[in-house]
Scaffold this motif. Structure first.
Motif, mmCIF file in Angstrom:
data_model
loop_
_atom_site.group_PDB
_atom_site.id
_atom_site.type_symbol
_atom_site.label_atom_id
_atom_site.label_comp_id
_atom_site.label_asym_id
_atom_site.label_seq_id
_atom_site.Cartn_x
_atom_site.Cartn_y
_atom_site.Cartn_z
ATOM 1 N N UNK A 199 -30.458 -98.852 -10.243
ATOM 2 C CA UNK A 199 -29.202 -98.756 -9.504
ATOM 3 C C UNK A 199 -28.681 -97.316 -9.541
ATOM 4 N N UNK A 200 -27.940 -96.946 -8.507
ATOM 5 C CA UNK A 200 -27.318 -95.616 -8.400
ATOM 6 C C UNK A 200 -28.331 -94.504 -8.649
ATOM 7 N N UNK A 201 -29.501 -94.640 -8.044
ATOM 8 C CA UNK A 201 -30.563 -93.667 -8.288
ATOM 9 C C UNK A 201 -30.185 -92.283 -7.771
ATOM 10 N N UNK A 202 -29.242 -92.216 -6.836
ATOM 11 C CA UNK A 202 -28.849 -90.918 -6.287
ATOM 12 C C UNK A 202 -28.243 -90.002 -7.350
ATOM 13 N N UNK A 203 -27.806 -90.555 -8.474
ATOM 14 C CA UNK A 203 -27.246 -89.700 -9.523
ATOM 15 C C UNK A 203 -28.317 -88.833 -10.157
ATOM 16 N N UNK A 204 -29.573 -89.219 -10.005
ATOM 17 C CA UNK A 204 -30.738 -88.405 -10.388
ATOM 18 C C UNK A 204 -30.679 -87.928 -11.832
ATOM 19 N N UNK A 242 -33.298 -89.465 -17.299
ATOM 20 C CA UNK A 242 -33.878 -90.706 -17.809
ATOM 21 C C UNK A 242 -34.217 -91.669 -16.677
ATOM 22 N N UNK A 243 -33.447 -91.656 -15.590
ATOM 23 C CA UNK A 243 -33.766 -92.506 -14.450
ATOM 24 C C UNK A 243 -35.048 -92.074 -13.769
ATOM 25 N N UNK A 244 -35.211 -90.751 -13.599
ATOM 26 C CA UNK A 244 -36.451 -90.243 -12.999
ATOM 27 C C UNK A 244 -37.652 -90.571 -13.880
ATOM 28 N N UNK A 245 -37.489 -90.429 -15.211
ATOM 29 C CA UNK A 245 -38.582 -90.755 -16.123
ATOM 30 C C UNK A 245 -38.884 -92.246 -16.077
ATOM 31 N N UNK A 246 -37.844 -93.072 -16.094
ATOM 32 C CA UNK A 246 -38.058 -94.516 -16.034
ATOM 33 C C UNK A 246 -38.827 -94.931 -14.796
ATOM 34 N N UNK A 282 -45.594 -106.338 -10.611
ATOM 35 C CA UNK A 282 -44.237 -105.880 -10.947
ATOM 36 C C UNK A 282 -43.526 -105.388 -9.692
ATOM 37 N N UNK A 283 -42.282 -105.847 -9.491
ATOM 38 C CA UNK A 283 -41.480 -105.362 -8.366
ATOM 39 C C UNK A 283 -40.569 -104.229 -8.835
ATOM 40 N N UNK A 284 -40.450 -103.212 -7.994
ATOM 41 C CA UNK A 284 -39.592 -102.065 -8.283
ATOM 42 C C UNK A 284 -38.656 -101.877 -7.092
ATOM 43 N N UNK A 285 -37.347 -101.916 -7.366
ATOM 44 C CA UNK A 285 -36.335 -101.726 -6.319
ATOM 45 C C UNK A 285 -35.488 -100.511 -6.707
ATOM 46 N N UNK A 286 -35.428 -99.535 -5.818
ATOM 47 C CA UNK A 286 -34.607 -98.350 -6.037
ATOM 48 C C UNK A 286 -33.381 -98.471 -5.135
ATOM 49 N N UNK A 287 -32.200 -98.528 -5.747
ATOM 50 C CA UNK A 287 -30.966 -98.761 -5.008
ATOM 51 C C UNK A 287 -30.049 -97.556 -5.131
ATOM 52 N N UNK A 288 -29.335 -97.268 -4.070
ATOM 53 C CA UNK A 288 -28.447 -96.113 -4.099
ATOM 54 C C UNK A 288 -27.395 -96.223 -3.010
ATOM 55 N N UNK A 289 -26.292 -95.540 -3.261
ATOM 56 C CA UNK A 289 -25.248 -95.446 -2.242
ATOM 57 C C UNK A 289 -25.467 -94.247 -1.339
ATOM 58 N N UNK A 290 -25.937 -93.151 -1.909
ATOM 59 C CA UNK A 290 -26.134 -91.926 -1.126
ATOM 60 C C UNK A 290 -27.381 -91.227 -1.616
ATOM 61 N N UNK A 327 -23.168 -78.596 -1.278
ATOM 62 C CA UNK A 327 -24.567 -78.974 -1.090
ATOM 63 C C UNK A 327 -24.633 -80.412 -0.582
ATOM 64 N N UNK A 328 -25.592 -80.717 0.301
ATOM 65 C CA UNK A 328 -25.637 -82.073 0.877
ATOM 66 C C UNK A 328 -25.845 -83.176 -0.170
ATOM 67 N N UNK A 329 -26.789 -82.965 -1.130
ATOM 68 C CA UNK A 329 -27.108 -83.975 -2.131
ATOM 69 C C UNK A 329 -27.022 -83.376 -3.529
ATOM 70 N N UNK A 330 -26.877 -84.250 -4.520
ATOM 71 C CA UNK A 330 -26.854 -83.810 -5.910
ATOM 72 C C UNK A 330 -28.234 -83.321 -6.332
ATOM 73 N N UNK A 331 -28.272 -82.209 -7.058
ATOM 74 C CA UNK A 331 -29.543 -81.687 -7.565
ATOM 75 C C UNK A 331 -30.046 -82.584 -8.691
ATOM 76 N N UNK A 332 -31.335 -82.873 -8.743
ATOM 77 C CA UNK A 332 -31.844 -83.725 -9.827
ATOM 78 C C UNK A 332 -31.685 -83.051 -11.181
#
Length: 828
Positions: free
Chosen positions: A125-130, A133-137, A152-160, A346-351
């Motif tokens: 959830x909220x993967x846009x926060x980058x 630990x989320x990227x590693x996971x 295994x199912x993988x769902x990546x969810x985000x608002x932006x 900047x358009x998006x948050x830097x990872x």
């Protein structure tokens, strides 16, 4: 599930997509309901088979809130069907099928059980926060899915987020949901001349309360700014009577966080002062106006210094839009931005992976046993090299591999520095003191002064515990630190309480195990400057409480143009340093390369690690000393400093492999450890007459390494462990040798038609691991049993691939088919 959420109409398509494809990218704005409705919708999916759903929620506040909301929808208590796990807190049971976890918990789950037994789906959830630990996971989860758990199912969810790019990276479908929002009028609220952020924020709050109905949500970069604005409001005229002021950040106790997530019980209007924890995942009822400072406190890494720090930085445009949207959840709303309208974001948050210190990541990858993971954004090579160097100083890595001590560090679930400090003391009172230091390092500063002495902070904590006055320290901050220290003692199964008093140098004696690279020795010519163990320089504040100390350890540093600035530290006892790290004190005759003079210089040096304690000239170096100096430089820098060619690296792996497979050959040991130990024997002669490391070329290095083997033995190596092997198609294909693993032959499946058995080398002792490739060169199967592949697996591969690659042969009988590396001729 609640049909009132906008995501409700998309839920059937989400279930259908995951039934057909193991990955999904889901985009939904705040308020759509993705966090709480998607997990519930998947519980009865046939592919889940009664297994668990694990949802990664980056923030503790949101994890608790999401689990509580889902449990309430089912009419249950948290810990039944829906539960959560966060650091130091666990609300799950044997009945739990939806676990909401924070980032560190997910990483530990994957490391402890890569097959994820009993888990059917991972939701990010909220993967846009980058977050790192989320990227590693996600990278670990993709590795598990590709190698162990295709189901295994993988769902990546985000608002932006850039959903198209992420869907391409994951090779996944992409679905989007509309949000539930009302129009929000956005305006910029200009600052007055030389006005502070707190004063500007207070004016904006008073304006919003006077002009608009409902509650006000204020986004500020951190706890410090929240406290200042809260004080400014209390000192103002009438704000406190017009509305109740509530802070919201991740360090608050649960009950205080819950207060911000529900309406005021007395019906009063509220002003919620929040960090970006309120940006997504949590719902704050009644908010009609948002005031946005445009700032967030995020970690930043400076590769020139090797230090990380938390900076208040401008948010992205995506975050600004998301924050403004919080005003339109229940009715039309208003958003006031405290930055100039001319400022572009900047358009998006830097990872985070691109801008933080990576020791934790490097240790996780070493424990995983592979760095060949698929990251959305790969970690920077320079930051990873610095991280591995730190881990070696901590004793967590042995060369590139994880050491037993490194696994002990990982088990504590905190930064490797802090874990190393917690595990270093032998006496219980020192272990308890280390728990205090861990809590102090991880917490916000409890002092209101600028003192750089860590001892002042610990003494304030000791005074707080004894009931004495906290002085110039925040009692609430000390209470949080005390609670965290208790959690650490509980985690270490430590019953001893910390001592009521401790000399300042004892704090440093413990801290040096966390910051071995930041051990500092007073410069002989400038008492405010210090030489660091990592070879850099640092200095003290002009009014430093640490002035005059010969040895320090810096727990916090800020990089500046010339030297790093020691923000916080403690003195240490040289006798303790010599006791704990005797091997790092050396008296050496050194011949060093001086880059400024572009010449070798002979010196007599007394050293601790990278610190030269004393030095005097030792005359002109002779050629033998020059060769030794260059050899020692390689010993310090590592074998990677040498000009390895791909061919020589593979030759070395072939020798190392044959040494295991055919010990009777008597081949030499070419492991990193042995080569470094024997540099004087095999490398020093190659430096004869040279005064630069780069004077040694690939050919000279190859000759030096091969010199220990006579001509006949080299011929045997080429015969027994060939570089290439002929395949039935008539082509020769390369063999890749990997240390500790069978050799690999990557070859297109069509080139092996007619071959019944797996090719072998080393006089038939070692089967090759076949990476059978599609016509496009993509892996179809990894096997050492070619016969079994033709019999059992090929029919399914043929069925799947024939439609995808119709121009290539897919015969029913691969045993008798003609091998080829080409497509079928036209017309066939």
């Amino acid at each position: 599930m609640d049909s009132a959420f906008p995501i409700a109409e998309l839920l059937p398509r989400i279930r259908e997509s995951l039934a057909a494809h193991p990955r999904l990218v889901l985009e939904a704005p705040p308020g759509a309901g993705k966090t709480t409705q998607v997990p519930l919708a998947l519980l009865d999916a046939e592919w889940l088979g009664g297994r668990k759903i694990v949802m990664l929620e980056p923030r503790r506040v949101a994890a608790r809130a999401a689990a509580g909301f889902m449990a309430a929808q089912r009419g249950e208590a948290v810990g039944e069907t829906v539960g959560y796990r966060i650091r130091f807190e666990n609300k799950i049971s044997a009945k739990t099928r939806i676990e909401v976890v924070t980032e560190g918990i997910l990483t530990r789950m994957l490391q402890d059980d890569p097959s994820l037994d009993g888990v059917g789906a991972l939701l990010f959830d909220e993967f846009h926060e980058r977050h790192l630990a989320g990227d590693l996971g996600l990278a670990l989860a993709l590795d598990v899915q590709s190698g162990l758990r295709e189901d295994l199912r993988i769902v990546v969810m985000s608002a932006t987020l850039d959903g198209e790019r992420l869907a391409q990276f994951l090779d996944a479908p992409r679905l989007g949901s509309a949000g539930r929002s009302f129009p929000v009028a956005v305006a910029h609220f200009p600052a007055r001349r030389e006005e502070s952020l707190e004063a500007q924020t207070r004016r904006a709050i008073e304006h919003a309360l006077a002009q608009h109905p409902g509650d006000v949500l204020v986004f500020l970069p951190g706890q410090r700014e929240i406290a200042r604005v809260e004080s400014a409001l209390k000192a103002g005229s009438g704000t406190e009577t017009a509305a109740v002021v509530i802070p919201l950040h991740g360090e608050l106790p649960i009950e205080k966080q819950a207060e911000a997530l529900r309406p005021d019980p007395q019906g009063r209007r509220r002003v919620v002062l929040a960090t970006n924890v309120a940006e997504s995942s949590v719902t704050l009822p009644g908010v009609r106006a948002v005031i946005d400072s445009g700032l967030a406190r995020e970690p930043r890494y400076d590769p020139n210094s090797g230090f990380s720090r938390l900076d208040a930085v401008a948010i992205s445009q995506a975050s600004a839009d998301q924050r403004a949207g919080r005003a339109g959840r229940v009715a039309e709303g208003w958003a006031y931005r405290l930055w100039p309208e001319s400022q572009r974001l900047d358009p998006q948050r830097r990872p985070e992976i691109a801008q933080v210190e990576l020791a934790g990541l490097a240790l996780e990858l070493a424990a995983w046993g592979s760095e060949a993971l698929r990251f959305v954004d790969p970690p920077p090579a320079g930051a990873m090299a610095a991280a591995r160097d730190l881990l070696r100083r901590l004793g967590a890595l042995d060369g590139e591999a994880i050491a037993p001590f490194g696994r002990r560090l990982l088990a504590l679930g905190t930064h490797p520095r802090i874990a190393a400090m917690l595990l270093s003391p032998r006496a219980d009172d020192e272990r308890a003191l280390a728990c205090d230091l861990a809590a102090l390092i991880e917490a916000r500063d409890p002092l209101r002064s600028r003192s750089d002495a860590l001892a002042e902070r610990w003494r304030a904590l000791a005074a707080f515990r004894s009931g004495r006055g906290a002085g110039a320290a925040s009692r609430s901050a000390l209470a949080a630190i005390d609670a965290a220290a208790k959690q650490w003692r509980r985690r270490l199964r430590l019953e001893s309480a910390p001592p009521p008093d401790a000399p300042a140098h004892l704090l440093g004696d413990l801290l040096l195990h966390a910051f071995p690279d930041r051990i500092a020795y007073q410069h002989p010519g400038d008492p405010r400057r210090y030489l660091l163990a990592n070879g850099r320089m640092a200095r003290l504040f002009d009014d430093s409480a640490l002035y005059g100390e010969p040895w320090l350890v810096a727990s916090e540093l800020r990089f500046e143009a010339k030297d790093a600035l020691i923000l916080r530290g403690a003195p240490l006892d040289e006798a303790r340093l010599r006791r704990d790290f005797p091997e790092r004190f050396r008296e050496v005759d050194a011949v060093r390369w001086d880059p400024a003079r572009r010449a070798l210089t002979a010196l007599r040096e007394s050293r601790y690690d990278g610190i030269v304690l004393s030095s005097r000239p030792a005359g002109r170096p002779d050629p033998a000393q020059a060769a030794q100096a260059l050899t020692d430089a390689v010993r310090e820098l590592g074998l990677e400093a040498l000009p390895w060619s791909d061919a020589l690296s593979q030759w070395r792996e072939r020798v190392r492999s044959l040494r295991e497979w055919m010990p009777e050959l008597g081949l030499p040991d070419l492991s990193d450890a042995v080569l470094l130990e024997t540099l004087d024997d095999w490398l020093r002669p190659a430096f004869a007459g040279k005064t630069r490391l780069d004077a040694l070329d690939q050919e000279a290095l190859s000759s030096a390494l091969r010199a220990a083997l006579d001509w006949n033995l080299r011929q045997r190596i080429d015969q027994l462990a060939p570089v290439r092997i002929a395949v039935p198609s008539g082509m020769e294909r390369g063999i890749e040798y990997r240390h500790g693993e069978p050799p690999v032959l990557a070859v297109k499946l069509q080139e092996l038609f007619g071959l019944a058995d797996t090719p072998r080398i080393a006089e038939g002792r070692v089967p090759l691991t076949l990476h059978l490739l599609s016509p496009a060169g993509r892996p179809l199967q990894v096997t050492q049993d070619l016969k079994g592949f033709w019999e059992r697996t090929y029919p399914e591969v043929k069925k799947e691939m024939k439609g995808r690659y119709p121009k290539h042969p897919w015969p029913d009988d691969p045993w008798s088919a003609v091998a080829t590396h080409r497509a079928k001729p036209r017309g066939t």
